[in-house]
Write a protein that holds these residues in place. Structure first.
Motif: not given
Ligand SMILES: [Zn+2]
Length: 434
Positions: A285, A379, A300, A296
């Protein structure tokens, strides 16, 4: 013994409707995610506890001179003393009752909402009835010398019910239409299938579920649902099945797949009540702040600032504090080489003290946007042996029926699944294919 009983009419008997269900959001880790979908219809909302002191319900007989029956609903901070005074019962009666063996405790422990029925003639108590539980009533009646005490048992008659429902608008609506109690629907969504199905995102029109469950009756009237014994959920064509199992030696208890794996997993599928997932697990990402391609290594979850974040599993807090771009962060060590990380918190929860233990579903912090973050989100990282795994797809560890209970489990599961099959009218292609 010949007890003299005060007159009791149907109108003054304690209501035998049983307790209305209460959604205990704090007790169930996944309940938050369900809140929007499973909002109870108005008739399921528990009758609110009357806070006005001594709400004496109209149950009094018309005659002034004859015996009067009064039904009292206990409010917060009520004492039996106050109740007796308000009804106008001679104040020496209470101390007389308290002398009776086995009565004192049953009388003094009042809970808001309890119903006590008192029958008296001009303040002389003839009888007192107090429902102690759904199936037990304390009955005190005037006898020739003093008072006679009875505990009246009225056990539930249990029937096995089975039903199948197809979802048009929401699971809750479908369940209610199929005759299921609200609590039963919550058990299905949280306790049984909530670990495998994301009820906030995954439910589709046409999904089906079937349930074999206990229905409890009293005096021929339905009171409430009992335990779910077997259930099936067809979600987007995928069939999930579960059976209840409680071994005779008591060592295993809960919901299991027909193969004997626990429905309850060691880890929550999502560690918060999220509104939407803003970014999935994507190793290539473009980072929203640096603009560089950067792996990533987590998921999220966009959610409003302050949304509680739950510990995904039982464990020990390895770290709780500021951690560079992660902002306010908690890291939990779950043993067996598994750790989870929660970043960008607006606030770290009180339970998150480095070295302290946390339980699955316990609030460890709140969604925020601290550190390198473009907006409020959680996250979340899930690491096995130090390597990042996708928590949304990684098979989560679960429990199994122990080897020495396998035969017992198979016998119980066979019966439950046979009952479940009775609900199958064969009109679901997903079912026919299994
Ligand atoms: Zn994240």
């Amino acid at each position: 013994m010949n007890h003299l009983r005060g007159p009791r009419s149907a109108a003054t008997r304690p209501a035998a409707t049983g307790r209305r269900w209460l959604v205990s959001a704090a007790a169930l880790p996944l309940v938050g995610a369900m809140a929007l979908l499973l909002r109870p219809t108005p008739e399921d909302v528990p009758a609110s506890i009357d806070l006005t002191p001594l709400a004496v319900r109209a149950g009094e007989l018309a005659e002034d001179t004859g015996p009067r029956s009064v039904e009292v609903r206990v409010s917060r901070d009520d004492t039996l003393d106050r109740i007796f005074r308000s009804v106008g019962i001679d104040h020496t009666t209470l101390s007389e009752l308290r002398q009776l063996p086995d009565v004192r405790k049953a009388l003094d422990l009042l809970r808001p909402g309890d119903i006590i029925t008192l029958t008296h003639t001009d303040g002389a108590l003839l009888s007192l009835n107090r429902r102690i539980s759904n199936t037990l009533t304390l009955s005190v009646a005037r006898a020739d010398d003093g008072y006679a005490v009875d505990y009246i048992e009225n056990p539930f008659e249990v029937e096995i019910g089975a039903t199948r429902a197809r979802i048009d608008s929401s699971m809750f609506a479908a369940g209610r239409k199929a005759g299921l109690g609200g609590e039963t629907i919550m058990v299905l969504a949280n306790e049984i299938f909530g670990w495998d199905i994301d009820f906030a995102l995954d439910i589709r029109r046409g999904d089906e579920f079937a349930v074999v469950y206990q229905r409890k009756f009293q005096d021929g009237r339905y009171v409430k649902d009992g335990r779910v014994l077997a259930a099936e959920f067809v979600n987007q064509g995928r069939v999930h099945r579960a059976v209840w199992f409680e071994s005779t030696d008591g060592s295993a208890r809960g919901y299991f797949t027909p193969e004997g794996r626990g429905m309850r997993k060691a880890f929550l599928r999502a560690p918060l009540d999220f509104t939407r997932i803003s970014s999935g697990f994507n190793p290539r990402r473009l980072h929203p702040i640096s603009g560089r391609v950067r792996a990533h290594r987590g998921v999220d979850y966009a959610a409003p600032t302050g949304t509680p974040i739950w510990a995904a599993g039982d464990g020990r807090v390895q770290f709780a504090g500021r951690k560079g771009g992660y902002g306010n962060t908690v890291v939990i060590d779950h043993g067996r080489g598994i750790t989870t990380l929660y970043a960008h918190m607006s606030r770290i929860g009180r339970a998150s003290r480095t070295g302290g233990r946390v339980a699955q579903g316990q609030v460890i912090g709140y969604v925020g946007s601290t550190g390198a973050s473009t907006g409020p989100h959680l996250h979340y990282e899930y690491l096995v042996g130090g390597r990042h795994k996708n928590p949304a797809t990684e098979p989560l560890p679960n429990t199994e029926v122990p080897a020495h209970l396998r035969a017992e489990f198979r016998a119980a599961a066979t019966t439950a699944l046979a009952q479940l099959r009775l609900t199958d009218r064969g009109d679901g292609p997903a079912l026919a294919s299994r």
